[in-house]
Design a protein around this motif. Sequence first.
Motif, PDB file in Angstrom:
ATOM      1  N   ILE A 258       0.867  -1.180   0.000  1.00 20.69           N
ATOM      2  CA  ILE A 258       0.000   0.000   0.000  1.00 20.69           C
ATOM      3  C   ILE A 258       0.902   1.227   0.000  1.00 20.69           C
ATOM      4  CG2 ILE A 258      -1.887   1.243   1.095  1.00 20.69           C
ATOM      5  CD1 ILE A 258      -2.604  -1.598   0.195  1.00 20.69           C
ATOM      6  N   ALA A 259       0.813   2.017  -1.054  1.00 21.33           N
ATOM      7  CA  ALA A 259       1.588   3.244  -1.160  1.00 21.33           C
ATOM      8  C   ALA A 259       0.799   4.399  -0.565  1.00 21.33           C
ATOM      9  CB  ALA A 259       1.922   3.539  -2.620  1.00 21.33           C
ATOM     10  N   PRO A 260       1.454   5.472  -0.206  1.00 21.60           N
ATOM     11  CA  PRO A 260       0.719   6.656   0.238  1.00 21.60           C
ATOM     12  C   PRO A 260      -0.256   7.133  -0.837  1.00 21.60           C
ATOM     13  CG  PRO A 260       3.044   6.867   0.762  1.00 21.60           C
ATOM     14  CD  PRO A 260       2.915   5.659  -0.111  1.00 21.60           C
ATOM     15  N   SER A 261      -1.145   8.006  -0.458  1.00 22.26           N
ATOM     16  CA  SER A 261      -2.181   8.521  -1.358  1.00 22.26           C
ATOM     17  C   SER A 261      -1.580   9.172  -2.599  1.00 22.26           C
ATOM     18  CB  SER A 261      -3.032   9.548  -0.592  1.00 22.26           C
ATOM     19  OG  SER A 261      -3.824  10.310  -1.483  1.00 22.26           O
ATOM     20  N   CYS A 262      -2.376   9.191  -3.664  1.00 24.41           N
ATOM     21  CA  CYS A 262      -1.949   9.905  -4.872  1.00 24.41           C
ATOM     22  C   CYS A 262      -1.749  11.392  -4.588  1.00 24.41           C
ATOM     23  CB  CYS A 262      -2.964   9.710  -5.997  1.00 24.41           C
ATOM     24  SG  CYS A 262      -4.620  10.364  -5.651  1.00 24.41           S
ATOM     25  N   ASN A 263      -2.441  11.918  -3.594  1.00 25.42           N
ATOM     26  CA  ASN A 263      -2.254  13.333  -3.228  1.00 25.42           C
ATOM     27  C   ASN A 263      -0.924  13.573  -2.514  1.00 25.42           C
ATOM     28  OD1 ASN A 263      -4.733  14.076  -4.307  1.00 25.42           O
ATOM     29  ND2 ASN A 263      -5.822  13.781  -2.382  1.00 25.42           N
ATOM     30  N   ASP A 264      -0.306  12.486  -2.060  1.00 25.92           N
ATOM     31  CA  ASP A 264       0.990  12.584  -1.374  1.00 25.92           C
ATOM     32  C   ASP A 264       2.111  11.988  -2.218  1.00 25.92           C
ATOM     33  OD1 ASP A 264      -0.151  13.749   0.941  1.00 25.92           O
ATOM     34  OD2 ASP A 264      -0.796  11.763   1.621  1.00 25.92           O
ATOM     35  N   GLU A 265       1.877  11.894  -3.531  1.00 26.21           N
ATOM     36  CA  GLU A 265       2.875  11.376  -4.475  1.00 26.21           C
ATOM     37  C   GLU A 265       3.304   9.946  -4.137  1.00 26.21           C
ATOM     38  OE1 GLU A 265       5.079  14.574  -6.703  1.00 26.21           O
ATOM     39  OE2 GLU A 265       5.615  15.075  -4.629  1.00 26.21           O
ATOM     40  N   GLY A 266       2.314   9.152  -3.746  1.00 19.87           N
ATOM     41  CA  GLY A 266       2.609   7.775  -3.360  1.00 19.87           C
ATOM     42  C   GLY A 266       3.207   6.934  -4.474  1.00 19.87           C
ATOM     43  N   ALA A 267       2.776   7.160  -5.732  1.00 23.34           N
ATOM     44  CA  ALA A 267       3.328   6.377  -6.846  1.00 23.34           C
ATOM     45  C   ALA A 267       4.813   6.654  -7.010  1.00 23.34           C
ATOM     46  CB  ALA A 267       2.568   6.699  -8.138  1.00 23.34           C
ATOM     47  N   ALA A 268       5.200   7.911  -6.899  1.00 22.38           N
ATOM     48  CA  ALA A 268       6.620   8.262  -6.986  1.00 22.38           C
ATOM     49  C   ALA A 268       7.388   7.629  -5.829  1.00 22.38           C
ATOM     50  CB  ALA A 268       6.785   9.773  -6.980  1.00 22.38           C
ATOM     51  N   GLN A 269       6.807   7.689  -4.636  1.00 20.04           N
ATOM     52  CA  GLN A 269       7.496   7.155  -3.457  1.00 20.04           C
ATOM     53  C   GLN A 269       7.749   5.651  -3.581  1.00 20.04           C
ATOM     54  OE1 GLN A 269       6.371   8.402   0.524  1.00 20.04           O
ATOM     55  NE2 GLN A 269       5.070  10.013  -0.326  1.00 20.04           N
ATOM     56  N   ILE A 270       6.760   4.913  -4.067  1.00 19.53           N
ATOM     57  CA  ILE A 270       6.925   3.458  -4.120  1.00 19.53           C
ATOM     58  C   ILE A 270       7.899   3.052  -5.218  1.00 19.53           C
ATOM     59  CG2 ILE A 270       5.074   2.820  -5.717  1.00 19.53           C
ATOM     60  CD1 ILE A 270       5.642   1.175  -2.291  1.00 19.53           C
ATOM     61  N   ILE A 271       7.964   3.819  -6.316  1.00 24.58           N
ATOM     62  CA  ILE A 271       8.967   3.554  -7.359  1.00 24.58           C
ATOM     63  C   ILE A 271      10.357   3.860  -6.817  1.00 24.58           C
ATOM     64  CG2 ILE A 271       9.828   4.296  -9.621  1.00 24.58           C
ATOM     65  CD1 ILE A 271       6.874   4.730 -10.430  1.00 24.58           C
ATOM     66  N   GLU A 272      10.474   4.942  -6.071  1.00 17.16           N
ATOM     67  CA  GLU A 272      11.759   5.270  -5.448  1.00 17.16           C
ATOM     68  C   GLU A 272      12.230   4.134  -4.547  1.00 17.16           C
ATOM     69  OE1 GLU A 272      10.937  10.107  -5.334  1.00 17.16           O
ATOM     70  OE2 GLU A 272      10.651   8.877  -3.536  1.00 17.16           O
ATOM     71  N   GLU A 273      11.295   3.556  -3.809  1.00 17.46           N
ATOM     72  CA  GLU A 273      11.668   2.498  -2.868  1.00 17.46           C
ATOM     73  C   GLU A 273      11.951   1.172  -3.555  1.00 17.46           C
ATOM     74  OE1 GLU A 273       9.739  -0.150   0.757  1.00 17.46           O
ATOM     75  OE2 GLU A 273       8.729   1.678   0.098  1.00 17.46           O
ATOM     76  N   LEU A 274      10.991   0.694  -4.341  1.00 16.47           N
ATOM     77  CA  LEU A 274      11.074  -0.669  -4.853  1.00 16.47           C
ATOM     78  C   LEU A 274      11.912  -0.803  -6.116  1.00 16.47           C
ATOM     79  CD1 LEU A 274       7.418  -1.924  -4.282  1.00 16.47           C
ATOM     80  CD2 LEU A 274       9.411  -2.152  -2.788  1.00 16.47           C
ATOM     81  N   VAL A 275      12.002   0.253  -6.907  1.00 13.77           N
ATOM     82  CA  VAL A 275      12.779   0.189  -8.143  1.00 13.77           C
ATOM     83  C   VAL A 275      14.150   0.824  -7.981  1.00 13.77           C
ATOM     84  CG1 VAL A 275      12.829   0.799 -10.599  1.00 13.77           C
ATOM     85  CG2 VAL A 275      10.644   0.217  -9.517  1.00 13.77           C
ATOM     86  N   LEU A 276      14.188   1.983  -7.331  1.00  9.54           N
ATOM     87  CA  LEU A 276      15.437   2.733  -7.226  1.00  9.54           C
ATOM     88  C   LEU A 276      16.217   2.422  -5.952  1.00  9.54           C
ATOM     89  CD1 LEU A 276      14.169   6.223  -8.486  1.00  9.54           C
ATOM     90  CD2 LEU A 276      15.122   4.322  -9.814  1.00  9.54           C
TER      91      LEU A 276
END
Length: 288
Positions: A258-276
């Motif tokens: 579960i990533a943070p909300s789209c209003n909190d840039e959750g998609a960017a955060q989860i890519i930063e964590e799991l991919v980068l």
Amino acid sequence: MANIKLIFCDLDGTVFPIGSTQITPRFARAVTKAAEKGCIFIPCTGRVLPTIPQEALALPSCRYVVYSNGSATCDLATGELFNQVLMRPEDTAAALELLRPYRLFTELFVEGRIIISRYCTEHMNDYYVPRHHLTWFAQNPAPGVEDLAEYVLKNRIGVEKINVTQLEGPLREQVMALIDAVPGIRHVSSGASNLEIGDEKSNKGIAMTLLARRLGVPLDQVMALGDNDNDLEMLSAAGVSVAMANGTPDAKAAAQYIAPSCNDEGAAQIIEELVLGEQMAVSSSTHR
């Protein structure tokens, strides 16, 4: 850090903040960095192709796009369409006849176009119409079709998706039950007041699987991000699946993270964590 080669990503409610159609600088940076690692970004959306913002399609490594809930995939470099699954004219007409008595705002997604009835064209101000659809209609003015069901049958049109807006409460349940009774089609939703009707063999999960196979990437190296019920098959099939904190209960149940909300840039955060592998995002996502 997972060995992710493909990122299939819903847009509305996942990448875009609620009420926005903007790619944030942080998301653009995350996808750009992922591209440098050989990871391909693939929008996987319920939108019809021309309503997808160009800034999303222009992101590095974005060569393919899955649209209309998986009814087609486009190679942006060549314009080739593949894995198309369109509604039969008879099935589309049957669904439209069921919808006819309710005078709902009903759109047909067809070959990169949105087709509506003449009545809806003349009464558009009486309905809720998504802003990006209003922009499309302004850029592509047309009088509308006198009778959608007749038009589809007469011209033998394969429809990507029927989109119905402003459908809430008991009426929503009633209409869904009627659609459920029609063989060959299915309904999903990408919001609390819309209904999206397509061929029963069309969904984001199938489209994702077929494209990954075409690109020679196993599903355990595929990441999917979504927030709503039209993302369920995609989330269930991906090796790494992520639902947004603002997502539906079913979307969250189908996802591993579960990533943070789209209003909190959750998609960017989860890519930063799991991919980068950037630890700054670890505390912001919930691991299931």
